[in-house]
Design an enzyme around this catalytic site. Structure first.
Site, PDB file in Angstrom:
ATOM      1  N   CYS A 197       0.946  -1.111  -0.128  1.00 44.19           N
ATOM      2  CA  CYS A 197       0.009   0.197   0.190  1.00 44.19           C
ATOM      3  C   CYS A 197       0.966   1.192  -0.084  1.00 44.19           C
ATOM      4  O   CYS A 197       1.862   1.257   0.784  1.00 44.19           O
ATOM      5  CB  CYS A 197      -0.897   0.010   1.167  1.00 44.19           C
ATOM      6  SG  CYS A 197      -2.140   1.498   1.327  1.00 44.19           S
ATOM      7  N   CYS A 203      -2.161   0.196   9.304  1.00 46.86           N
ATOM      8  CA  CYS A 203      -1.451  -0.912   9.285  1.00 46.86           C
ATOM      9  C   CYS A 203       0.016  -1.006  10.011  1.00 46.86           C
ATOM     10  O   CYS A 203       0.474  -0.078   9.988  1.00 46.86           O
ATOM     11  CB  CYS A 203      -1.285  -1.652   8.032  1.00 46.86           C
ATOM     12  SG  CYS A 203      -2.963  -1.862   7.078  1.00 46.86           S
ATOM     13  N   PHE A 223     -22.209 -14.256  25.474  1.00 46.79           N
ATOM     14  CA  PHE A 223     -21.751 -12.934  24.895  1.00 46.79           C
ATOM     15  C   PHE A 223     -22.126 -13.009  23.303  1.00 46.79           C
ATOM     16  O   PHE A 223     -21.120 -13.121  22.522  1.00 46.79           O
ATOM     17  CB  PHE A 223     -20.020 -12.817  24.993  1.00 46.79           C
ATOM     18  CG  PHE A 223     -19.597 -12.663  26.562  1.00 46.79           C
ATOM     19  CD1 PHE A 223     -19.803 -11.432  27.198  1.00 46.79           C
ATOM     20  CD2 PHE A 223     -19.191 -13.803  27.256  1.00 46.79           C
ATOM     21  CE1 PHE A 223     -19.264 -11.490  28.538  1.00 46.79           C
ATOM     22  CE2 PHE A 223     -18.644 -13.718  28.386  1.00 46.79           C
ATOM     23  CZ  PHE A 223     -18.749 -12.539  29.209  1.00 46.79           C
ATOM     24  N   GLU A 235     -26.604 -12.034  26.394  1.00 47.31           N
ATOM     25  CA  GLU A 235     -26.008 -10.673  26.019  1.00 47.31           C
ATOM     26  C   GLU A 235     -26.240  -9.431  26.767  1.00 47.31           C
ATOM     27  O   GLU A 235     -27.472  -9.535  27.130  1.00 47.31           O
ATOM     28  CB  GLU A 235     -26.055 -10.364  24.251  1.00 47.31           C
ATOM     29  CG  GLU A 235     -25.600  -9.135  24.029  1.00 47.31           C
ATOM     30  CD  GLU A 235     -24.097  -8.926  24.415  1.00 47.31           C
ATOM     31  OE1 GLU A 235     -23.750  -7.862  24.706  1.00 47.31           O
ATOM     32  OE2 GLU A 235     -23.400  -9.733  23.714  1.00 47.31           O
ATOM     33  N   ASP A 294     -17.530 -15.999  23.531  1.00 47.84           N
ATOM     34  CA  ASP A 294     -17.067 -15.142  22.838  1.00 47.84           C
ATOM     35  C   ASP A 294     -16.816 -13.691  23.678  1.00 47.84           C
ATOM     36  O   ASP A 294     -17.617 -12.871  23.179  1.00 47.84           O
ATOM     37  CB  ASP A 294     -17.567 -14.882  21.419  1.00 47.84           C
ATOM     38  CG  ASP A 294     -16.741 -13.746  20.392  1.00 47.84           C
ATOM     39  OD1 ASP A 294     -15.622 -13.638  20.740  1.00 47.84           O
ATOM     40  OD2 ASP A 294     -17.323 -13.557  19.603  1.00 47.84           O
ATOM     41  N   CYS A 331     -10.360 -12.580  21.056  1.00 46.09           N
ATOM     42  CA  CYS A 331      -9.429 -11.657  20.281  1.00 46.09           C
ATOM     43  C   CYS A 331      -8.289 -11.351  21.012  1.00 46.09           C
ATOM     44  O   CYS A 331      -7.639 -10.248  20.531  1.00 46.09           O
ATOM     45  CB  CYS A 331     -10.345 -10.518  19.801  1.00 46.09           C
ATOM     46  SG  CYS A 331     -10.994  -9.591  21.157  1.00 46.09           S
TER      47      CYS A 331
END
Length: 397
Positions: free
Chosen positions: A47, A56, A257, A277, A325, A351
């Protein structure tokens, strides 16, 4: 002279002396900011915005290096807790597939500019040739500039949360100036002209041409403005396949979640699902998606704060599998209760490899086996990595 010894969790090079240095690779020799000995893993960034944009962090490294490094981040987190398991080959989303992003816009003397902030600065960088974003988002940059002119005061910066939906772009403008009734009409006309699915202003819908639907394995939902969505369609599919494998043939599933149903609704093809949730709007979305879908088993959607009131072992007695999650902080309190349960299978999505390793240790100490981990890289060229994993009760092998 400095020699880069390793990368830290941000993807910065850590030298033998001095502070971390961005955009460096292990083994490289640096002299006064100049690379004397480059790594064989160094490549030309794909890029043209890479040097100025902060979106990034890893475009200077080969795909093979990034894949190995991100996998090692997961392995290191587990090893720190004394955990060994099978770590599968990483699944990486393709370039130009990012369907959800937060852009920013500000007014200029000549008009407006929209883009990402520069690395570690408040300088806004325009990114018309971004190699990360879905082409549909890039094509809308002229609209984002128009909306910035309407939303931003002279010195303010507005956020533009954009998601690609089945019916067009779904946009939520953040921190925009209040709109008069006339301005709302003008903004709605602008959204219609650009064929947006929906335009919202700090979560309040200003215009909706068509519902900005997302398709979760055949079940269609319309998330609230700005709601969480997996970053790429490929990443969502990769995580969903891993979750489906992890829960196996379970007929009673609890999804903790649950969001607006990314995993709950596909799971309901084979099992009854109890989805929990904390966000009421997300639960309404999930429930509506279930009610409108065909051939799904029962989904019971419940608003519940799992940090303050985790699901207890007694509540899980009839559950065959749990999907969990949590946010980046993980789910320590809920993991303690799961570790005390008799649930045969757990499909975990995370994550954050560090909080995942902590929660995994809790489950293992409670009698679970971590059978495998599937790394998923849908934040291509960043330092972030996600994963899915399967835990089973020890006696199940």
């Amino acid at each position: 002279m400095q020699t880069i010894e390793r990368l830290n969790h941000k993807g910065e090079g850590v030298p033998d002396t001095g502070a971390p240095i961005p955009r460096m690779l292990p083994g490289e020799v640096i002299d006064d900011g100049r690379i004397v000995t480059p790594s064989t893993d160094r490549v030309a960034a794909p890029c043209r915005h890479y040097k100025s944009c902060g979106g990034c962090a890893m475009q200077h490294a080969s795909d093979a290096f990034v894949a190995a490094w991100k996998t090692d981040v997961i392995r290191t987190g587990l090893t720190a807790r004394g955990i060994e398991t099978e770590i599968r080959p990483i699944q990486t989303s393709p370039a130009r597939s990012r369907r959800r992003a937060m852009l920013h816009g500000k007014r200029t003397k000549k008009g407006a500019m929209v883009g990402f902030f520069g690395r570690g600065s408040d300088a806004l960088i325009e990114v018309p040739d971004c190699q990360l974003l879905d082409p549909a988002i890039l094509e809308a940059l002229p609209f984002f500039e128009e909306i910035t002119l309407a939303a931003a005061s002279r010195k303010a910066v507005v956020g533009i949360m954009v998601s690609v939906s089945e019916n067009g772009l779904d946009i939520d403008v953040r921190d925009g100036k209040p709109l008069s009734p006339q301005e709302q009409l003008e903004i709605a006309a602008l959204a219609e002209r650009h064929k947006l699915a929906r335009l919202s202003w700090d979560g309040e819908v200003v215009a909706m041409r068509l519902p900005p639907t997302q398709n979760f394995a055949g079940a269609k939902v319309t998330p609230p403005p700005g709601a969480f969505l997996q970053a790429t369609a490929q990443g969502e599919r990769d995580l969903s396949r891993a979750v489906a494998e992890a829960v196996g043939d379970a007929s009673q599933i609890a999804d903790l979640f649950a969001g607006c149903g990314t995993f709950s609704l596909p799971a309901a093809r084979q099992a009854e699902v109890w989805a929990l949730e904390n966000d009421e709007a997300l639960i309404r979305t999930l429930d509506d998606g279930w009610r409108k879908a065909d051939s799904l088993k029962k989904v019971t959607a419940e608003v519940r704060d799992l940090f303050r009131r985790p699901v207890l072992p007694d509540e899980l007695r009839k559950i065959d599998a749990v999907i969990i999650d949590p946010p980046r902080a993980g789910a320590e309190a809920q993991s303690v209760e799961l570790a005390a349960s008799t649930v045969p299978r757990i499909a975990a999505v995370s994550c954050n490899p560090v909080s995942f390793a902590r929660d995994a240790e809790i489950l293992i100490n409670g009698g679970y086996v971590l059978n495998w981990v599937q790394p998923v890289d849908q934040f291509r060229w960043s330092s972030h990595v996600e994963l899915a994993a399967q835990f089973t009760r020890a006696h199940m092998g």
